[in-house]
Enzyme design. Sequence first.
Site, mmCIF file in Angstrom:
data_model
loop_
_atom_site.group_PDB
_atom_site.id
_atom_site.type_symbol
_atom_site.label_atom_id
_atom_site.label_comp_id
_atom_site.label_asym_id
_atom_site.label_seq_id
_atom_site.Cartn_x
_atom_site.Cartn_y
_atom_site.Cartn_z
ATOM 1 N N GLU A 56 68.642 34.906 56.750
ATOM 2 C CA GLU A 56 68.607 35.541 58.284
ATOM 3 C C GLU A 56 69.171 34.150 58.962
ATOM 4 O OE1 GLU A 56 65.155 38.404 58.712
ATOM 5 O OE2 GLU A 56 64.455 36.444 59.152
ATOM 6 N N ASN B 106 59.667 43.589 59.209
ATOM 7 C CA ASN B 106 58.791 42.455 59.576
ATOM 8 C C ASN B 106 58.341 42.845 60.969
ATOM 9 O OD1 ASN B 106 57.546 40.207 60.481
ATOM 10 N ND2 ASN B 106 59.513 38.884 60.371
ATOM 11 N N HIS C 225 60.197 31.985 57.140
ATOM 12 C CA HIS C 225 60.844 32.687 58.094
ATOM 13 C C HIS C 225 61.230 31.715 59.414
ATOM 14 C CE1 HIS C 225 61.565 35.171 61.522
ATOM 15 N NE2 HIS C 225 62.097 36.276 60.737
ATOM 16 N N GLU D 78 61.037 31.548 62.484
ATOM 17 C CA GLU D 78 60.099 31.626 63.252
ATOM 18 C C GLU D 78 59.116 30.735 63.212
ATOM 19 O OE1 GLU D 78 59.748 35.610 64.382
ATOM 20 O OE2 GLU D 78 61.798 35.734 65.196
ATOM 21 N N GLY E 249 66.911 39.058 66.630
ATOM 22 C CA GLY E 249 66.612 39.456 67.878
ATOM 23 C C GLY E 249 67.519 39.389 68.938
ATOM 24 N N SER F 115 69.207 41.514 63.496
ATOM 25 C CA SER F 115 69.283 42.586 64.338
ATOM 26 C C SER F 115 70.362 43.738 63.359
ATOM 27 C CB SER F 115 70.611 42.267 65.328
ATOM 28 O OG SER F 115 70.108 41.371 66.189
ATOM 29 N N LYS G 27 56.274 41.234 62.804
ATOM 30 C CA LYS G 27 56.046 40.018 63.483
ATOM 31 C C LYS G 27 54.688 40.291 64.441
ATOM 32 C CE LYS G 27 61.068 39.080 63.678
ATOM 33 N NZ LYS G 27 61.834 38.382 64.132
HETATM 34 P P1 13P Z 1 65.479 41.408 64.223
HETATM 35 O O1 13P Z 1 65.912 42.741 63.349
HETATM 36 O O2 13P Z 1 64.448 41.841 65.433
HETATM 37 O O3 13P Z 1 66.584 40.636 64.700
HETATM 38 O O4 13P Z 1 64.637 40.287 63.392
HETATM 39 C C1 13P Z 1 65.028 39.624 62.163
HETATM 40 C C2 13P Z 1 63.940 39.032 61.419
HETATM 41 O O5 13P Z 1 63.560 37.749 61.742
HETATM 42 C C3 13P Z 1 63.321 39.844 60.619
HETATM 43 O O6 13P Z 1 62.695 38.747 59.688
#
Ligand code: 13P
Length: 248
Positions: A166, A9, A94, A96, A172, A212, A11
Amino acid sequence: MRLPIIAGNWKMHMTKDTALSYLKDLKERVKGTDVEVVICPPSTLLNLLKEAAKGTNIKIGAQNMYWEEQGAFTGETSPIMLKDLGIDYCIIGHSERRQYFGETDETVNKKIKAAIKHGIKPIVCVGETLEERKEGKTESLIKKQVAQAFKNIDLEDVKNVVIAYEPIWAIGTGETATPEMANSAIAHIREVVRDIYNEGISEEIRIQYGGSVKPNNIEELMGQDDIDGALVGGASLKADSFSEIVNF
Ligand code: 13P
């Protein structure tokens, strides 16, 4: 046997040049892998990457879509538009998007239905906040998210859905859920799917872990019985680290 699926992803990262050189590099690195590989770039790069990935084993996914097919919805992308580009997957719900863009279990359900209707495979994200985990609410929260996501979705269609567990506190932050924690939450998701549908589909549905994921923890995560892959953020932004994860 469930086919492992590792998705990146991106982002809100990458431009045309960086995306194309990444893909050129990645396709050599993941050639011949027996893992399903998916890249989810920002919408501006979907067409470019779908074309560039032709003839490779790399699938392309969107990070979001709207549930209506067309109309006065400024700024949104419809499932028909994604289908038009030949997009294979779409991340839905997601954290976010839930946190910053007001997505709810109800809109997630509408988007899953729209994706399925147009032959786009949803990667449905669920997961708890740190506070919810500390309060012992992880399982009940996940149960609610999964049950509402799959509301009025036929058993036949669930086969094409991927779930990504997740935990929000692991995204992150560099803080990964331990493999046991991730596996136990994912096993719980399987139970919820079994209770809604049946044992067969709960064994068949693929469930990823995200939060992560890095080259140095993927092997242990993938060694868990219930974990079928990963949804990778930060470590998917470089072809070398992402390919190390794919080739765990
Ligand atoms: P990270 O791998 O940066 O923690 O992000 C995970 C994520 O949100 C994947 O959709």
